[in-house]
Design a protein around this motif. Sequence first.
Motif, short mmCIF file in Angstrom:
data_model
loop_
_atom_site.label_atom_id
_atom_site.label_comp_id
_atom_site.label_asym_id
_atom_site.label_seq_id
_atom_site.Cartn_x
_atom_site.Cartn_y
_atom_site.Cartn_z
N THR A 216 31.06 49.59 95.51
CA THR A 216 30.86 50.43 96.70
C THR A 216 31.32 49.72 97.97
OG1 THR A 216 28.62 49.57 97.00
CG2 THR A 216 28.87 51.56 95.66
N ASP A 217 32.00 48.61 97.84
CA ASP A 217 32.36 47.79 98.99
C ASP A 217 33.37 48.48 99.89
OD1 ASP A 217 33.56 45.47 100.56
OD2 ASP A 217 32.08 44.41 99.35
N PRO A 218 33.13 48.50 101.21
CA PRO A 218 34.10 49.14 102.11
C PRO A 218 35.47 48.46 102.10
CG PRO A 218 32.36 48.02 103.34
CD PRO A 218 31.93 48.06 101.92
N ARG A 219 35.55 47.22 101.63
CA ARG A 219 36.85 46.54 101.51
C ARG A 219 37.59 46.97 100.26
NH1 ARG A 219 34.50 40.64 101.41
NH2 ARG A 219 33.05 41.85 100.09
N GLY A 220 36.90 47.63 99.36
CA GLY A 220 37.50 48.08 98.11
C GLY A 220 37.44 47.02 97.02
N PHE A 221 37.51 47.48 95.77
CA PHE A 221 37.55 46.59 94.61
C PHE A 221 38.75 45.64 94.72
CE2 PHE A 221 36.57 47.01 89.74
CZ PHE A 221 36.18 45.69 89.70
N GLU A 222 39.81 46.10 95.38
CA GLU A 222 41.03 45.32 95.52
C GLU A 222 40.83 44.02 96.29
OE1 GLU A 222 43.02 47.60 99.33
OE2 GLU A 222 42.88 48.66 97.42
N VAL A 223 39.68 43.86 96.94
CA VAL A 223 39.43 42.62 97.68
C VAL A 223 39.43 41.43 96.73
CG1 VAL A 223 36.89 42.64 97.55
CG2 VAL A 223 38.03 41.62 99.53
N LEU A 224 39.14 41.64 95.43
CA LEU A 224 39.21 40.55 94.47
C LEU A 224 40.64 40.05 94.31
CD1 LEU A 224 36.82 41.60 91.54
CD2 LEU A 224 36.29 40.44 93.69
N VAL A 225 41.60 40.97 94.25
CA VAL A 225 43.01 40.59 94.14
C VAL A 225 43.45 39.89 95.43
CG1 VAL A 225 45.33 41.38 93.60
CG2 VAL A 225 43.37 42.59 92.67
N GLN A 226 43.00 40.42 96.56
CA GLN A 226 43.35 39.81 97.84
C GLN A 226 42.80 38.39 97.94
OE1 GLN A 226 41.69 42.66 100.54
NE2 GLN A 226 43.33 44.15 100.23
N TYR A 227 41.61 38.19 97.42
CA TYR A 227 41.00 36.85 97.43
C TYR A 227 41.85 35.86 96.63
CZ TYR A 227 37.78 33.11 96.07
OH TYR A 227 37.21 31.89 95.83
N LEU A 228 42.31 36.29 95.45
CA LEU A 228 43.15 35.43 94.63
C LEU A 228 44.49 35.17 95.29
CD1 LEU A 228 42.47 37.00 91.10
CD2 LEU A 228 41.53 34.87 92.00
N ALA A 229 45.08 36.21 95.86
CA ALA A 229 46.39 36.07 96.50
C ALA A 229 46.33 35.16 97.71
CB ALA A 229 46.91 37.45 96.90
N ARG A 230 45.23 35.22 98.43
CA ARG A 230 45.09 34.41 99.64
C ARG A 230 45.15 32.91 99.31
NH1 ARG A 230 40.89 37.14 101.67
NH2 ARG A 230 39.27 35.69 100.97
N GLN A 231 44.82 32.54 98.08
CA GLN A 231 44.83 31.14 97.71
C GLN A 231 46.21 30.60 97.41
OE1 GLN A 231 41.64 30.21 94.80
NE2 GLN A 231 40.87 32.25 95.23
N ILE A 232 47.17 31.48 97.18
CA ILE A 232 48.52 31.00 96.85
C ILE A 232 49.58 31.41 97.85
CG2 ILE A 232 48.01 30.87 94.38
CD1 ILE A 232 49.48 33.52 94.01
N VAL A 233 49.32 32.45 98.63
CA VAL A 233 50.27 32.88 99.66
C VAL A 233 49.71 32.41 101.00
CG1 VAL A 233 51.51 34.81 100.70
CG2 VAL A 233 50.91 34.87 98.27
N LYS A 234 50.14 31.22 101.40
CA LYS A 234 49.59 30.60 102.60
C LYS A 234 50.74 30.20 103.52
CE LYS A 234 46.03 28.46 99.71
NZ LYS A 234 45.41 27.18 99.29
N LYS A 235 50.71 30.69 104.71
CA LYS A 235 51.77 30.41 105.66
C LYS A 235 51.89 28.91 105.91
CE LYS A 235 53.51 31.74 110.22
NZ LYS A 235 53.24 32.52 111.45
#
Length: 482
Positions: A216-235
């Motif tokens: 029910t998260d307002p960020r969406g279930f997809e926030v899990l994918v975003q969390y993983l992606a944030r660890q490897i796509v770093k400016k």
Amino acid sequence: MAAMSLISLFVTLLFSAATAAQSPSVIVVGAGMSGISAAKTLYEAGIKDILILEASSRIGGRMLKADFSGYTVEMGANWYNSGGPVANPLVDLAKKVNLKSYINDYSNIAENTYKQEGGLYRKKDVEKVDEVATARDEYCSNFSKMLSSNKKKDIDVSILAGQRLYGRSPSTPLEMVIDFFHNDYEDAEPPRVTSLKHTFPHAQFEEHGGNPHFVTDPRGFEVLVQYLARQIVKKGRSSVQLQLKKVVREIAYSKSGVTVRTEDGSTYSANYVIVSASLGVLQSDLLKFKPTLPMRKRMAISDFSMTIYTKIFMKFPYKFWPSAGPRTEFFLYTHVQRGYYPVWQHLDNEYPGSNILMVTITADESRRVEQLSNEAIQAEAMAVLKKMFGDKIPNPENILVPRWGLHRFYKGSYSNWPANYNQEKHDLLGAPVGPVYFTGEHNSNKFLGYVDGAYLEGIATANDLIKCIKGKGCKGDKNMEV
């Protein structure tokens, strides 16, 4: 970090390090759970010159949220399970991002099953049918274990065949809707086409647990994918590149590497590619391989099932359904046409004050409904609701109908193991061909159709590729001429 700021970071990175992006070691096609999971696994193994190409304008794949009347609802993946003897990796990820969810309670079904022309079935009559369905499931589980114990022959039957062997296959509208709730509601296809051996017992529940977390998260279930992606796509800190709106149309491959071409005319070369596109896309004409994939590989892809699971949301001005406590959460509607608007759920517990109802349909009914206008779908759904709750109920203020089967980037919701599709063929489904590796929930033996299956298969595929890169054996070499 908020989802929008994360996407902004990704967009900023799209055009950075252009030279590296044009010639990475590995290209990952698709930024859903399996693609990002694979990329992260490669990254952590020291393979960091990776390019991720995503067809849409976002990451997450079939984990897709929508803003519906001021509430965030999940059009695709919606649940994860906990409480089992084997740790579900999604539980740990959910804790790390403080993912909001609500554990559903299905225990009220016998009290809330409606007849086709209106009125409730007696609780004891529904309980009797459900007891038979539960015993039948137990028989199917035991029969499946017996089939699996035969090491000499890969024998399988449909779930329906197992039900007939039990001696009590469903036939009445009430028996069919209970059977739908036990099977189609989970597998998104009916027992007559679904493998018994590769479905029963359900590994998702046996291993990962029977507590269904409705996200029910307002960020969406997809926030899990975003969390993983944030660890490897770093400016400035990583050579992993992500490019959105890159629709891959062709993958040319040979023993020397791959060339990937996108719809906008861009061309990228790499040593390897991991394809995390949905099974539905692999079965469509969106993505071409040159040379054409070996016939046995194409047969394995074509013969597996990509099905549709459709959740229709309707927002009403006020509640007219029973909603006092958790035991009113679900209700069933029986109909002579199997799967006709059968499983209803009010979302008062998940989204208090929302006045939202959700009805789930699957497979052929989903394909039929996807061809209709929202107005026609609303008329059908309202006719059902009036049978259950009377003619004086209000019309909905809003309706949301996902159309997964018609979306060219997905061509369905998730896969289902068809009857008589053997393990050897499923191994070929996920097998690499030369430098082309394949991943996705459809590759999973245990958790196909689930987000945890996609996550674990991304890791498994990446680990196979890591062994190849490190000279410990390339599975794809033997499949070049399959």
